[in-house]
Design an enzyme around this catalytic site. Structure first.
Site, PDB file in Angstrom:
ATOM      1  N   GLY A  43      49.192  -5.061  10.116  1.00 25.70           N
ATOM      2  CA  GLY A  43      49.775  -5.495   8.843  1.00 25.70           C
ATOM      3  C   GLY A  43      49.017  -4.978   7.642  1.00 25.70           C
ATOM      4  O   GLY A  43      49.611  -4.546   6.649  1.00 25.70           O
ATOM      5  N   CYS A  44      47.708  -5.001   7.720  1.00 27.78           N
ATOM      6  CA  CYS A  44      46.889  -4.553   6.591  1.00 27.78           C
ATOM      7  C   CYS A  44      46.981  -3.045   6.410  1.00 27.78           C
ATOM      8  O   CYS A  44      46.987  -2.542   5.283  1.00 27.78           O
ATOM      9  CB  CYS A  44      45.442  -4.998   6.785  1.00 27.78           C
ATOM     10  SG  CYS A  44      45.286  -6.794   6.793  1.00 27.78           S
ATOM     11  N   THR A  45      47.057  -2.322   7.513  1.00 30.03           N
ATOM     12  CA  THR A  45      47.231  -0.871   7.427  1.00 30.03           C
ATOM     13  C   THR A  45      48.577  -0.553   6.787  1.00 30.03           C
ATOM     14  O   THR A  45      48.673   0.314   5.914  1.00 30.03           O
ATOM     15  CB  THR A  45      47.114  -0.224   8.825  1.00 30.03           C
ATOM     16  OG1 THR A  45      45.808  -0.495   9.341  1.00 30.03           O
ATOM     17  CG2 THR A  45      47.335   1.271   8.759  1.00 30.03           C
ATOM     18  N   ALA A  48      48.238  -1.335   2.991  1.00 25.83           N
ATOM     19  CA  ALA A  48      47.408  -0.351   2.297  1.00 25.83           C
ATOM     20  C   ALA A  48      48.131   0.989   2.173  1.00 25.83           C
ATOM     21  O   ALA A  48      48.103   1.632   1.116  1.00 25.83           O
ATOM     22  CB  ALA A  48      46.080  -0.178   3.024  1.00 25.83           C
TER      23      ALA A  48
END
Length: 149
Positions: A43-45, A48
């Protein structure tokens, strides 16, 4: 933080070990600050990289983008290089920024929160958005910036 509040006076180190003063970054242009749980997670990738893919649109709207998580500068450096992130990612190991922005944990306190804050060129908070759905933050931030031009 509530709408109209000034961006907190904080200095954190970025992925290259440089100190970044958030208040100074907000002077004279809009600033989008997004908090995310952890480098290299799916999710964070996605979040970003979505900010990366829309970065020029943010810049065209007069906004700078900054990401913040509690990962180390080394982790941020690897994350930034791997995904060619054009904006600073700040290390908040001691959670000073999370506390100053009042970012709450998610999923019953198991994960650090995912929240986006948008400041105008006077460093005043004009919008905040909290959702664990990584894909929603970018269109929300762009819509707010377009409305406030």
């Amino acid at each position: 933080m509530k709408l109209g509040d000034k961006i907190p006076t904080l200095t954190l180190k970025d992925q290259d070990g440089r100190e970044v003063d958030l208040r100074r970054k907000a002077e004279g242009n809009s600033l989008v600050v997004f908090f995310y749980p952890k480098d290299f997670t799916p999710g964070c990738t996605k979040e970003a990289c979505s900010f990366r893919d829309s970065y020029e649109e943010f810049r065209d709207l007069g906004a700078e983008v900054i990401g913040i998580s509690s990962d180390s500068e080394d982790s941020h450096s690897n994350f930034s290089k791997r995904y060619n992130l054009p904006y600073p990612i700040l290390s908040d190991r001691d959670k000073k920024a999370r506390n100053a922005f009042n970012v709450k944990p998610s999923l019953l306190g198991l994960l650090p929160g995912r929240e986006t804050f948008i400041f105008n060129d006077k460093a005043e908070l004009i919008h905040k958005f909290n959702s664990m759905s990584a894909g929603k933050h970018i269109p929300e931030a762009l819509a707010v910036l377009k409305r406030n031009q």
